[in-house]
Every structure is written in structure tokens, then in C-alpha cells.
Design an enzyme around this catalytic site. Structure first.
Site, PDB file in Angstrom:
ATOM      1  N   LYS A 165     -28.032 -48.723  -2.220  1.00 48.63           N
ATOM      2  CA  LYS A 165     -27.264 -48.858  -0.975  1.00 48.63           C
ATOM      3  C   LYS A 165     -27.262 -50.312  -0.504  1.00 48.63           C
ATOM      4  O   LYS A 165     -26.234 -50.833  -0.050  1.00 48.63           O
ATOM      5  CB  LYS A 165     -27.862 -47.933   0.092  1.00 48.63           C
ATOM      6  CG  LYS A 165     -27.334 -48.127   1.505  1.00 48.63           C
ATOM      7  CD  LYS A 165     -25.889 -47.662   1.679  1.00 48.63           C
ATOM      8  CE  LYS A 165     -25.289 -48.170   2.960  1.00 48.63           C
ATOM      9  NZ  LYS A 165     -25.334 -47.321   4.094  1.00 48.63           N
ATOM     10  N   LYS A 233     -28.840 -55.785   9.851  1.00 41.32           N
ATOM     11  CA  LYS A 233     -30.081 -55.143   9.382  1.00 41.32           C
ATOM     12  C   LYS A 233     -30.044 -55.001   7.856  1.00 41.32           C
ATOM     13  O   LYS A 233     -31.015 -55.321   7.171  1.00 41.32           O
ATOM     14  CB  LYS A 233     -30.229 -53.773  10.046  1.00 41.32           C
ATOM     15  CG  LYS A 233     -31.217 -52.845   9.346  1.00 41.32           C
ATOM     16  CD  LYS A 233     -31.147 -51.431   9.879  1.00 41.32           C
ATOM     17  CE  LYS A 233     -29.867 -50.701   9.596  1.00 41.32           C
ATOM     18  NZ  LYS A 233     -29.773 -49.888   8.431  1.00 41.32           N
TER      19      LYS A 233
HETATM   20  P1  NA7 Z   1     -26.184 -45.570  15.562  1.00 40.88           P
HETATM   21  O1  NA7 Z   1     -24.906 -44.989  16.022  1.00 40.88           O
HETATM   22  O2  NA7 Z   1     -26.649 -46.867  16.095  1.00 40.88           O
HETATM   23  O3  NA7 Z   1     -27.325 -44.457  15.800  1.00 40.88           O
HETATM   24  C1  NA7 Z   1     -28.672 -44.762  15.604  1.00 40.88           C
HETATM   25  C2  NA7 Z   1     -29.492 -43.519  15.806  1.00 40.88           C
HETATM   26  O4  NA7 Z   1     -30.879 -43.853  15.615  1.00 40.88           O
HETATM   27  C3  NA7 Z   1     -29.372 -42.928  17.213  1.00 40.88           C
HETATM   28  O5  NA7 Z   1     -29.479 -41.522  17.106  1.00 40.88           O
HETATM   29  C4  NA7 Z   1     -30.605 -43.520  17.893  1.00 40.88           C
HETATM   30  O6  NA7 Z   1     -31.055 -42.766  19.001  1.00 40.88           O
HETATM   31  C5  NA7 Z   1     -31.603 -43.449  16.766  1.00 40.88           C
HETATM   32  N1  NA7 Z   1     -32.772 -44.325  16.972  1.00 40.88           N
HETATM   33  C6  NA7 Z   1     -32.789 -45.679  17.055  1.00 40.88           C
HETATM   34  N2  NA7 Z   1     -34.048 -46.127  17.207  1.00 40.88           N
HETATM   35  C7  NA7 Z   1     -34.837 -45.023  17.232  1.00 40.88           C
HETATM   36  C8  NA7 Z   1     -36.230 -44.831  17.356  1.00 40.88           C
HETATM   37  N3  NA7 Z   1     -37.082 -45.858  17.480  1.00 40.88           N
HETATM   38  N4  NA7 Z   1     -36.701 -43.568  17.327  1.00 40.88           N
HETATM   39  C9  NA7 Z   1     -35.861 -42.522  17.186  1.00 40.88           C
HETATM   40  N5  NA7 Z   1     -34.521 -42.632  17.065  1.00 40.88           N
HETATM   41  C10 NA7 Z   1     -34.021 -43.879  17.076  1.00 40.88           C
HETATM   42  O7  NA7 Z   1     -26.205 -45.727  13.967  1.00 40.88           O
HETATM   43  P2  NA7 Z   1     -25.310 -44.991  12.868  1.00 40.88           P
HETATM   44  O8  NA7 Z   1     -25.266 -43.543  13.147  1.00 40.88           O
HETATM   45  O9  NA7 Z   1     -24.037 -45.758  12.677  1.00 40.88           O
HETATM   46  O10 NA7 Z   1     -26.195 -45.273  11.560  1.00 40.88           O
HETATM   47  C11 NA7 Z   1     -27.397 -44.577  11.315  1.00 40.88           C
HETATM   48  C12 NA7 Z   1     -27.986 -45.058  10.009  1.00 40.88           C
HETATM   49  O11 NA7 Z   1     -27.072 -44.825   8.921  1.00 40.88           O
HETATM   50  C13 NA7 Z   1     -28.294 -46.537   9.963  1.00 40.88           C
HETATM   51  O12 NA7 Z   1     -29.463 -46.774   9.208  1.00 40.88           O
HETATM   52  C14 NA7 Z   1     -27.075 -47.123   9.262  1.00 40.88           C
HETATM   53  O13 NA7 Z   1     -27.381 -48.371   8.669  1.00 40.88           O
HETATM   54  C15 NA7 Z   1     -26.682 -46.050   8.295  1.00 40.88           C
HETATM   55  P3  NA7 Z   1     -30.437 -43.048  20.497  1.00 40.88           P
HETATM   56  O14 NA7 Z   1     -29.156 -42.251  20.541  1.00 40.88           O
HETATM   57  O15 NA7 Z   1     -30.212 -44.533  20.589  1.00 40.88           O
HETATM   58  O16 NA7 Z   1     -31.485 -42.558  21.414  1.00 40.88           O
END
Ligand code: NA7
Length: 292
Positions: A165, A233
Site C-alpha cells: 500500500k 502520513k
Molecule cells: P478519516 O475520515 O480521517 O477517519 C479517521 C478515523 O480514525 C475516524 O473514525 C477517527 O475517529 C479515527 N481515529 C483517529 N484517531 C483515533 C484514535 N486515536 N483513536 C481512535 N480512533 C481514532 O480517515 P479515512 O476514513 O479517510 O481513512 C482511514 C484510514 O484508511 C487511514 O489510515 C487512511 O490512510 C486509509 P473520530 O471520528 O475522529 O473520532
């Protein structure tokens, strides 16, 4: 299947929705409470994972995966032998191996399942999964991949999905940057952007990246399909992996600098296509097509 789906961002929400539509019994959890029609909302990752056959993650980065799995009220508390964890977040391959080793001590398989296809692919259930893991565990996940995507590519054992990836996103970042630089110079030289896109698409320069991004760019729609902060990232993850492997990537190092400045300029939450805004600012032009 009984699935716990953790992380309902741009990608995860659409993916969990498609699992429900395909008839799976889905428990969901998100750090900021969210709903998915037809799914049971749980108060913690541990609660969502209770009784699940498969725990699927889709959170932003390595630290988020670690805390969802091993933090307080994390998945680890609910692990039972025979369960499979599948991680669709794009994270460090090295960390993936550490996480896999830790859960395997409890008889749980760990498959890395990052994907490509962006928001549109997640919504239409046409993602490509780039998979690393034990063959039998991957086999078990097939009905779930089928509900969310159109194809899986097994790249090898655990960790190889994340490695593949990263090299895919390395190419997307470089190809898009090439397109953005071409548009910027073309604007400065007085070449119409829409005309240029027609030429690109008819020539050997054409690419899936340009085909997907050009309509957004020509409409000047920089709303996030894949946020710029997440592409940075991935650029950093690729550079880290390259450093560990003693590989030099001068093109990607330069592109990382563009992303750093774009984030300083406040574009972190726009689509990564917004690196164009920076090139335009430096050149003192704005890309325009006849349609714009
Ligand atoms: P988004 O739309 O930025 O969503 C990120 C998700 O990760 C969202 O549900 C966040 O929860 C969650 N998040 C972020 N930090 C944390 C921590 N510390 N603990 C738990 N959950 C967290 O990203 P995408 O959906 O576009 O992409 C997701 C992945 O797929 C990413 O690795 C891409 O590179 C590929 P929130 O809603 O902010 O509370």
C-alpha cells in the site's frame, strides 16, 4: 458473519454500511459516537469486539490502531481464539508485525487489509484490498472483502499488504504532483487546463490518478476524498520504510516538503489535490479550464 467495525471516518462509515447491506451482523464503534443504519453501536472497542468472529479496523494512523487494539477498553480484552483482526488503516508495516505477534499469543490471526479506491470506491463497494496475512485467515475474510470491494490482491504474509500500500501511495503522490506541476506551468504559459486534460487523456501520459482527479480540480473542488494530512502520513510512512530498508527516494522527499508547507498553509483537511493551491500561489497563477 459477526463483525465488529471500528473507525467510522470517510472510508470506515461507507465500508460498515456495505457490510450491513450485505447482511452481516455488525457492531460499530467510533471515538466520536456515530451511527450506521442497521448496526449496533457499542460503547468501546472491547464491547464491539465481544462475540465477534472478525474485528475490522479503519482508523487514521499507527497510534490510533495501537490504542484501539491495546488501550484501555481496547479490543485485546475481548480476544478469543479463532478470531481474525483485519486492519484497513494504512499504517507502519513494522508496527503491524508487532501488533500481529501480540494478538497471535491469544490464538488470533492478524491480516493487514489496506485498500485503494478512495471515498467513491468505499461508497460503491468497489475498493481494491491489498492484503497481507495467513492464507486461511484471508480465505475466511473473503465474504467481507466481497461486500466492500471488487478485488483482493494478497501480497504475502502479514505486513506485506501495508508495504505494498505504501508503494502504491508513493506513486499516487508523485503522479498527482506531476499533474499539478504540469497544470501550473501550463497556466503560466497560457494553455487552457481542460484542453490539456483532453490531450493527456488521449496520450501515453494518461493515468487513473489524472482521470479521477482532473474533474475535481477543473471544478476547483478540493473537498476531501483523501485528506492531504493522510497522504502526508503515507508519504512519511513510505520514507520511514525506505530509511529502514536503506533506500533513497529523492522524488518523494521533495514532495513531502510540498505537503509540509501545504499543511502549514492550512490545507490539511482538504483533499491532497490541494497541493496545487500552493504551486499556484508560488507561480502567481490560477488553473482554469473552459468549464471553470
Ligand atoms: P478519516 O475520515 O480521517 O477517519 C479517521 C478515523 O480514525 C475516524 O473514525 C477517527 O475517529 C479515527 N481515529 C483517529 N484517531 C483515533 C484514535 N486515536 N483513536 C481512535 N480512533 C481514532 O480517515 P479515512 O476514513 O479517510 O481513512 C482511514 C484510514 O484508511 C487511514 O489510515 C487512511 O490512510 C486509509 P473520530 O471520528 O475522529 O473520532
Amino acid at each position: 458473519m459477526r463483525v465488529a467495525f471500528l473507525g467510522l471516518g470517510i472510508m470506515g462509515h461507507a465500508m460498515a454500511t456495505n457490510l450491513v447491506k450485505a447482511g452481516h451482523e455488525v457492531a460499530i464503534w467510533n471515538r466520536t459516537p456515530k451511527e450506521v443504519e442497521g448496526a449496533r453501536a457499542a460503547a468501546s472497542p472491547a464491547e464491539a469486539a465481544q462475540g465477534a468472529e472478525v474485528v475490522w479496523l479503519c482508523v487514521s494512523d499507527t497510534a490510533a490502531v495501537e490504542s484501539v487494539l491495546f488501550g484501555s477498553d481496547g479490543v485485546e480484552q475481548s480476544l478469543t481464539e479463532g478470531m481474525v483482526i483485519s486492519d484497513s488503516s494504512t499504517i507502519s508495516p513494522t508496527a503491524t508485525l508487532k501488533f500481529a505477534e501480540r494478538v497471535r499469543r491469544k490464538g488470533v490471526e492478524y491480516v493487514d487489509s489496506p485498500m485503494t479506491g478512495s471515498k467513491a470506491g468505499a461508497e460503491s463497494g468497489t475498493l481494491l484490498f491489498i492484503v497481507g496475512g495467513d492464507e486461511q485467515a484471508v480465505e475466511k475474510l473473503k465474504p467481507l472483502y466481497a461486500a466492500m470491494g471488487k478485488k483482493i490482491f494478497r501480497m504475502g504474509e502479514t505486513g506485506k499488504g501495508q508495504s505494498a500500500k505504501l508503494v502504491m501511495n508513493l506513486q499516487i503522490a508523485l503522479i498527482y504532483e506531476g499533474f499539478a506541476e504540469a497544470l501550473t506551468l501550463a497556466a503560466k504559459l497560457g494553455v487552457d487546463a481542460e484542453n490539456l486534460v483532453h490531450l493527456i487523456n488521449a496520450s501515453m501520459v494518461k493515468s487513473g490518478v489524472v482521470e479521477y482527479k482532473a474533474p475535481f480540480v477543473l471544478r476547483r473542488d478540493f473537498s476531501p476524498n483523501f485528506p492531504l494530512r493522510l497522504m502526508r502520513k503515507d508519504i512519511r510512512l513510505a520514507l520511514e520504510a525506505a530509511k529502514e530498508a536503506r533506500v533513497k527516494l529523492p522524488g518523494l522527499e521533495t514532495v513531502e516538503e510540498v505537503y509540509d508547507v501545504a499543511i502549514e498553509e492550512g490545507h490539511a483537511d482538504l483533499d491532497y489535490a490541494a497541493t496545487l493551491l500552493l504551486l499556484e500561489k508560488w507561480a502567481g497563477v490560477e488553473v482554469k479550464g473552459e468549464a471553470a
